[in-house]
Scaffold this motif. Structure first.
Motif, PDB file in Angstrom:
ATOM      1  N   TYR A  28      -6.406   0.759  -8.013  1.00  0.00           N
ATOM      2  CA  TYR A  28      -6.833   1.521  -6.673  1.00  0.00           C
ATOM      3  C   TYR A  28      -5.714   2.317  -6.350  1.00  0.00           C
ATOM      4  CZ  TYR A  28     -10.880  -1.396  -6.629  1.00  0.00           C
ATOM      5  OH  TYR A  28     -11.841  -2.215  -7.072  1.00  0.00           O
ATOM      6  N   VAL A  29      -5.788   3.599  -5.757  1.00  0.00           N
ATOM      7  CA  VAL A  29      -4.754   4.309  -5.546  1.00  0.00           C
ATOM      8  C   VAL A  29      -3.614   3.588  -4.464  1.00  0.00           C
ATOM      9  CG1 VAL A  29      -5.684   6.476  -5.864  1.00  0.00           C
ATOM     10  CG2 VAL A  29      -6.011   5.360  -3.555  1.00  0.00           C
ATOM     11  N   HIS A  30      -2.546   3.929  -4.459  1.00  0.00           N
ATOM     12  CA  HIS A  30      -1.462   3.080  -3.653  1.00  0.00           C
ATOM     13  C   HIS A  30      -1.403   1.678  -3.786  1.00  0.00           C
ATOM     14  CE1 HIS A  30      -1.606   6.786  -0.738  1.00  0.00           C
ATOM     15  NE2 HIS A  30      -1.271   7.428  -1.762  1.00  0.00           N
ATOM     16  N   GLN A  31      -1.740   1.236  -5.144  1.00  0.00           N
ATOM     17  CA  GLN A  31      -1.693  -0.233  -5.271  1.00  0.00           C
ATOM     18  C   GLN A  31      -1.331  -0.658  -6.708  1.00  0.00           C
ATOM     19  OE1 GLN A  31      -5.094  -2.541  -4.034  1.00  0.00           O
ATOM     20  NE2 GLN A  31      -5.027  -1.772  -1.943  1.00  0.00           N
TER      21      GLN A  31
ATOM     22  N   ASN B 253       0.924  -1.459  -0.104  1.00  0.00           N
ATOM     23  CA  ASN B 253       0.045   0.015   0.205  1.00  0.00           C
ATOM     24  C   ASN B 253       0.959   1.301   0.068  1.00  0.00           C
ATOM     25  OD1 ASN B 253      -2.445   0.948   0.068  1.00  0.00           O
ATOM     26  ND2 ASN B 253      -2.836   1.304   2.066  1.00  0.00           N
ATOM     27  N   LYS B 254       1.385   1.739  -1.250  1.00  0.00           N
ATOM     28  CA  LYS B 254       2.411   2.681  -1.269  1.00  0.00           C
ATOM     29  C   LYS B 254       2.035   3.807  -2.535  1.00  0.00           C
ATOM     30  CE  LYS B 254       6.766   2.411   0.640  1.00  0.00           C
ATOM     31  NZ  LYS B 254       8.073   2.039   0.186  1.00  0.00           N
ATOM     32  N   SER B 255       2.216   4.749  -2.619  1.00  0.00           N
ATOM     33  CA  SER B 255       2.110   5.534  -3.708  1.00  0.00           C
ATOM     34  C   SER B 255       2.917   5.223  -4.976  1.00  0.00           C
ATOM     35  CB  SER B 255       2.345   7.209  -3.428  1.00  0.00           C
ATOM     36  OG  SER B 255       3.612   7.390  -3.327  1.00  0.00           O
TER      37      SER B 255
ATOM     38  N   SER C 165      -7.441 -11.610  -7.165  1.00  0.00           N
ATOM     39  CA  SER C 165      -7.891 -10.163  -6.333  1.00  0.00           C
ATOM     40  C   SER C 165      -8.883  -9.440  -7.277  1.00  0.00           C
ATOM     41  CB  SER C 165      -6.765  -9.603  -5.837  1.00  0.00           C
ATOM     42  OG  SER C 165      -7.443  -8.336  -5.279  1.00  0.00           O
ATOM     43  N   VAL C 166      -9.743  -8.720  -6.722  1.00  0.00           N
ATOM     44  CA  VAL C 166     -10.360  -7.833  -7.460  1.00  0.00           C
ATOM     45  C   VAL C 166      -9.574  -6.931  -8.124  1.00  0.00           C
ATOM     46  CG1 VAL C 166     -12.632  -7.535  -6.106  1.00  0.00           C
ATOM     47  CG2 VAL C 166     -10.886  -6.261  -5.402  1.00  0.00           C
ATOM     48  N   VAL C 167      -8.231  -6.776  -7.577  1.00  0.00           N
ATOM     49  CA  VAL C 167      -7.363  -5.813  -8.047  1.00  0.00           C
ATOM     50  C   VAL C 167      -6.675  -6.558  -9.278  1.00  0.00           C
ATOM     51  CG1 VAL C 167      -5.139  -4.633  -7.474  1.00  0.00           C
ATOM     52  CG2 VAL C 167      -6.955  -4.910  -5.749  1.00  0.00           C
ATOM     53  N   SER C 168      -7.005  -7.822  -9.657  1.00  0.00           N
ATOM     54  CA  SER C 168      -6.795  -8.282 -11.158  1.00  0.00           C
ATOM     55  C   SER C 168      -7.378  -7.667 -12.030  1.00  0.00           C
ATOM     56  CB  SER C 168      -7.107  -9.644 -10.952  1.00  0.00           C
ATOM     57  OG  SER C 168      -6.315 -10.387 -10.075  1.00  0.00           O
ATOM     58  N   HIS C 169      -8.470  -6.861 -11.623  1.00  0.00           N
ATOM     59  CA  HIS C 169      -9.226  -6.303 -12.933  1.00  0.00           C
ATOM     60  C   HIS C 169      -9.354  -4.635 -12.840  1.00  0.00           C
ATOM     61  CE1 HIS C 169     -11.224  -9.992 -14.051  1.00  0.00           C
ATOM     62  NE2 HIS C 169     -11.032 -10.328 -12.625  1.00  0.00           N
ATOM     63  N   LYS C 170      -9.040  -4.175 -11.627  1.00  0.00           N
ATOM     64  CA  LYS C 170      -9.075  -2.733 -11.392  1.00  0.00           C
ATOM     65  C   LYS C 170      -7.816  -2.181 -10.681  1.00  0.00           C
ATOM     66  CE  LYS C 170     -14.232  -2.684 -10.718  1.00  0.00           C
ATOM     67  NZ  LYS C 170     -15.166  -1.489 -11.036  1.00  0.00           N
TER      68      LYS C 170
ATOM     69  N   GLY D 281     -23.308  -5.866  -0.850  1.00  0.00           N
ATOM     70  CA  GLY D 281     -23.738  -4.479  -0.776  1.00  0.00           C
ATOM     71  C   GLY D 281     -22.495  -3.512  -0.987  1.00  0.00           C
ATOM     72  N   LYS D 282     -21.100  -3.833  -1.284  1.00  0.00           N
ATOM     73  CA  LYS D 282     -20.273  -2.726  -1.603  1.00  0.00           C
ATOM     74  C   LYS D 282     -19.652  -3.011  -2.988  1.00  0.00           C
ATOM     75  CE  LYS D 282     -19.455  -2.128   2.906  1.00  0.00           C
ATOM     76  NZ  LYS D 282     -19.326  -0.607   3.574  1.00  0.00           N
ATOM     77  N   GLU D 283     -19.286  -1.850  -3.473  1.00  0.00           N
ATOM     78  CA  GLU D 283     -18.325  -1.842  -4.751  1.00  0.00           C
ATOM     79  C   GLU D 283     -17.217  -2.699  -4.549  1.00  0.00           C
ATOM     80  OE1 GLU D 283     -18.046  -0.231  -8.027  1.00  0.00           O
ATOM     81  OE2 GLU D 283     -20.214  -0.467  -7.481  1.00  0.00           O
ATOM     82  N   PRO D 284     -16.873  -3.499  -5.631  1.00  0.00           N
ATOM     83  CA  PRO D 284     -15.906  -4.329  -5.039  1.00  0.00           C
ATOM     84  C   PRO D 284     -14.424  -3.669  -5.230  1.00  0.00           C
ATOM     85  CG  PRO D 284     -16.385  -4.456  -7.458  1.00  0.00           C
ATOM     86  CD  PRO D 284     -17.344  -3.566  -6.778  1.00  0.00           C
ATOM     87  N   PHE D 285     -13.892  -3.707  -3.741  1.00  0.00           N
ATOM     88  CA  PHE D 285     -12.494  -3.061  -3.621  1.00  0.00           C
ATOM     89  C   PHE D 285     -11.950  -3.815  -2.210  1.00  0.00           C
ATOM     90  CE2 PHE D 285     -14.631  -0.973  -0.146  1.00  0.00           C
ATOM     91  CZ  PHE D 285     -13.538   0.041   0.562  1.00  0.00           C
ATOM     92  N   LEU D 286     -10.624  -3.718  -2.113  1.00  0.00           N
ATOM     93  CA  LEU D 286     -10.028  -4.319  -1.191  1.00  0.00           C
ATOM     94  C   LEU D 286     -10.110  -3.612   0.162  1.00  0.00           C
ATOM     95  CD1 LEU D 286      -7.937  -6.656  -0.198  1.00  0.00           C
ATOM     96  CD2 LEU D 286      -6.274  -5.223  -0.821  1.00  0.00           C
TER      97      LEU D 286
END
Ligand SMILES: NC(=O)c1ccc[n+]([C@@H]2O[C@H](COP(=O)([O-])OP(=O)(O)OC[C@H]3O[C@@H](n4cnc5c(N)ncnc54)[C@H](OP(=O)(O)O)[C@@H]3O)[C@@H](O)[C@H]2O)c1
Length: 243
Positions: free
Chosen positions: A151-154, A98-100, A144-149, A238-243
């Protein structure tokens, strides 16, 4: 009627089995009688997983840093000698960062790519000959959902999980004619040590439980119908997919 495989006595290799999602999958598959090779860096955590299965003698504890030069060689050597084949490979070991973008160093980029993308690539390559001897050969890669999207710092984490998804899709097509099933499970936030460190702002409430991911892994291994599931994205209700 979908064919359901009896997993009793079948063999799986699970990386990152000392905690979190890996441990939950180990406990779930041990319930069905599988023999497991448990891989991770911390021997105490792996021994604890083996003990929690209630069948520690059927568990092979392999404390190895998979990114070290002989790491995968050692795992393959001991596992092949012990199991004489393999039915299931689960590539679960991984790290988050989790870093810029600008603060992420090349060393950190290389380390995350190594464990999240390069190690699964090599383990798939090395395990395929063993899986070919099984009548229910299955590979599950934990994306991960991060396989598709993104996100900041990732950026580095997203790059590694996108790489894993691409590899998984290509491999799935390549070995499908041989009956080898290759799947990806792509969860959002699962309440494990990783998420506690990466996102300390999130609480357990409303998070996905590691056992939910384990249940889906068991489903993919046990069910071999004509309809093949390539990937399951697991979102927080109930959430947007995010970590
Ligand atoms: N938690 C989430 O929200 C979430 C969401 C989507 C995807 N995922 C993915 O799920 C997988 C499991 O994560 P988790 O949440 O269960 O986190 P975790 O509890 O931190 O588990 C990660 C595991 O990977 C192992 N590992 C890391 N580097 C390794 C290396 N170089 N060699 C061998 N083993 C290594 C760790 O072993 P040691 O503890 O022994 O070092 C640990 O058991 C990861 O691929 C992660 O990216 C997690």
């Amino acid at each position: 009627m979908m064919k359901k495989i009896d997993l009793n006595g079948r063999r799986a290799l699970i990386t990152g089995a000392g905690g979190g999602i890996g441990r939950a999958m180990a406990l779930r598959l041990a319930e069905d009688g599988m023999k497991l090779a448990l891989v991770g860096r911390d021997p105490e955590k792996l021994v604890r997983t083996a003990a929690l299965t209630g069948r520690p003698l059927d568990m092979l504890v392999l404390p190895v840093d998979l990114t070290k030069p002989r790491g995968i060689d050692d795992v393959m050597h001991i596992m092949e000698g012990h199991f004489k084949g393999l039915d299931v490979l689960i590539n679960n070991a991984g790290m988050a960062l989790n870093k810029s973008f600008e603060e992420t160093t090349l060393d950190e980029y290389d380390r995350i790519m190594a464990i999240n993308a390069r190690v699964p690539f090599e383990l798939c390559r090395r395990c395929l000959p063993l899986l070919r001897t099984s009548d229910c050969p299955t590979i599950i890669n934990i994306g991960s959902v991060v396989s598709h999207k993104g996100y900041v710092h990732q950026a580095a984490y997203a790059a590694s999980k996108h790489a894993l998804l691409g590899m998984t899709k290509a491999l799935a097509k390549e070995v499908a004619p041989e009956g080898i099933r290759v799947h990806m499970l792509s969860p959002g936030g699962v309440y494990t040590d990783m998420v506690k460190i990466a996102r300390p702002d999130l609480s357990e409430e409303g998070m996905i439980a590691p056992e939910e991911v384990a249940e889906l892994a068991a489903f993919l291994i046990e069910h071999r119908g004509n309809g093949v599931i390539d990937e399951i994205e697991i979102h927080r209700a109930g959430k947007e997919p995010f970590l």
